[in-house]
Design an enzyme around this catalytic site. Structure first.
Site, PDB file in Angstrom:
ATOM      1  N   SER A 118       0.879  -1.091   0.187  1.00 27.30           N
ATOM      2  CA  SER A 118       0.788  -0.095   0.521  1.00 27.30           C
ATOM      3  C   SER A 118       0.505   1.095  -0.333  1.00 27.30           C
ATOM      4  O   SER A 118       1.857   1.187  -0.882  1.00 27.30           O
ATOM      5  CB  SER A 118      -0.764   0.251   1.175  1.00 27.30           C
ATOM      6  OG  SER A 118      -1.863   1.045   0.960  1.00 27.30           O
TER       7      SER A 118
ATOM      8  N   ASP B  52      -9.189  -5.017  -5.128  1.00 27.19           N
ATOM      9  CA  ASP B  52      -8.999  -4.068  -4.299  1.00 27.19           C
ATOM     10  C   ASP B  52      -9.691  -2.618  -4.359  1.00 27.19           C
ATOM     11  O   ASP B  52      -9.846  -2.205  -5.846  1.00 27.19           O
ATOM     12  CB  ASP B  52      -7.188  -3.858  -4.789  1.00 27.19           C
ATOM     13  CG  ASP B  52      -6.694  -2.746  -4.115  1.00 27.19           C
ATOM     14  OD1 ASP B  52      -7.625  -2.230  -2.563  1.00 27.19           O
ATOM     15  OD2 ASP B  52      -5.205  -2.389  -3.774  1.00 27.19           O
TER      16      ASP B  52
ATOM     17  N   HIS C 247      -7.355  -5.446  -0.973  1.00 29.53           N
ATOM     18  CA  HIS C 247      -6.248  -5.085  -0.797  1.00 29.53           C
ATOM     19  C   HIS C 247      -5.383  -5.310   0.215  1.00 29.53           C
ATOM     20  O   HIS C 247      -3.916  -5.352  -0.146  1.00 29.53           O
ATOM     21  CB  HIS C 247      -6.847  -3.762  -0.016  1.00 29.53           C
ATOM     22  CG  HIS C 247      -5.720  -2.532  -0.186  1.00 29.53           C
ATOM     23  ND1 HIS C 247      -5.163  -1.640  -0.918  1.00 29.53           N
ATOM     24  CD2 HIS C 247      -5.361  -1.888   0.835  1.00 29.53           C
ATOM     25  CE1 HIS C 247      -4.164  -1.173  -0.925  1.00 29.53           C
ATOM     26  NE2 HIS C 247      -4.164  -0.674   0.977  1.00 29.53           N
TER      27      HIS C 247
END
Length: 286
Positions: free
Chosen positions: A108, A202, A236
């Site tokens: 991320s 995601d 995610h």
């Protein structure tokens, strides 16, 4: 179900060198090992599980904190790439880290940091990126006299799902529809090899779309230094194998209950596959 994070002989070394706040995990033995810096996403602190697991597989791995930890900034206005450069230099000067460069593993925002490091710093050989925004988000980057400003977020574009959770997948401005966008990380400058691991489900970052578009930009520059591993049914969060699925969580930016995406069975398979691919990638390029 029991899990060992440190196999026999792996050493855990707290690092407080200069500005660096980190933990170094060294595999057993006195040899030199390929070096990796592991960087987590928004939320700050120092997260060690993934780095310790990589050390079990023969990599000298530095779990690096960059805010909200000890005397590091609580709410940084900018992320100075000089701090991360210090960590690279620390690794390359370590007697048990095999040069001439290091690998980066990020998730991320941490993956976004890794991409910025590859674009601006020397001695980065390989970057494995888990669901990366490919532009500066939330906190701008600075390096020497250059600033990468953050991309615009449109919170009003969040969609309510049929439960009480929000889907934020469309809130980030589309960087690839605005040519010359200053927030985009200039990956064409990087010398490193890239492995983009993306979850097709995601809901925080349009990671598959971003990786595909970045691939087109690199190809247009005559570069083929990237591969994309696209994981169906994966949201995610992409952790090492056998970590639980988090399809719902607190949104890293808006701090509201949000859909993160992913379904149990395909996600569990993706964890196992991605973890083996990450190790193979680093073994090849480090």
């Amino acid at each position: 179900h029991e899990r060992a994070f440190l196999r026999d002989g792996v050493r855990r070394v707290p690092v407080r060198e200069g500005r660096i706040r980190a933990t170094l995990f060294l595999p057993p033995g006195e040899d030199t090992f390929p070096g990796i810096i592991d960087i987590h996403g928004l939320g700050g602190g120092l997260l060690e599980p993934r780095a310790s697991l990589l050390a079990n597989h023969g990599f000298a791995t530095l779990a690096l904190a960059y805010y909200q930890f000890e005397d590091l900034p609580q709410k940084p206005k900018e992320l100075h790439l000089e701090y991360f450069e210090e960590a690279v230099n620390y690794m390359l000067q370590h007697p048990q880290v095999k040069g001439p460069g290091v690998g980066l593993l990020g998730f991320s925002k941490g993956a976004e940091v890794c991409l910025a490091m590859a674009a601006f710093l020397k001695n980065i050989m390989a970057v494995a990126s888990l669901n990366a925004p490919v532009a500066a988000t939330c906190i701008p980057f600075s390096y020497k006299d250059k600033i990468i400003p953050t991309v615009t977020l449109h919170e009003h574009k969040a969609k309510a799902t049929n439960s009480e959770f929000l889907d934020y997948s469309d809130v980030v401005e589309d960087l690839f529809q605005a040519p010359g966008n200053q927030s985009l990380i200039p990956l064409e400058k990087a010398e490193a090899q890239f492995l983009f691991i993306v979850g097709q489900d995601d809901r925080v970052v349009k990671s598959e779309y971003y990786a595909t578009e970045v691939g087109k930009l690199l190809q247009a520059q005559g570069k083929g230094n990237f591969q994309i591993l696209s994981c169906p049914g994966t949201g995610h969060c992409i952790d090492p194998p056998f970590f639980p699925l988090y399809p719902i969580g607190s949104h890293p930016v808006f701090q509201k209950r949000a859909v993160l995406g992913g379904e149990l069975r395909p996600y569990s398979k993706a964890q196992v596959h991605a973890w083996s691919q990450i190790q193979a990638f680093f073994k090849k390029y480090l």
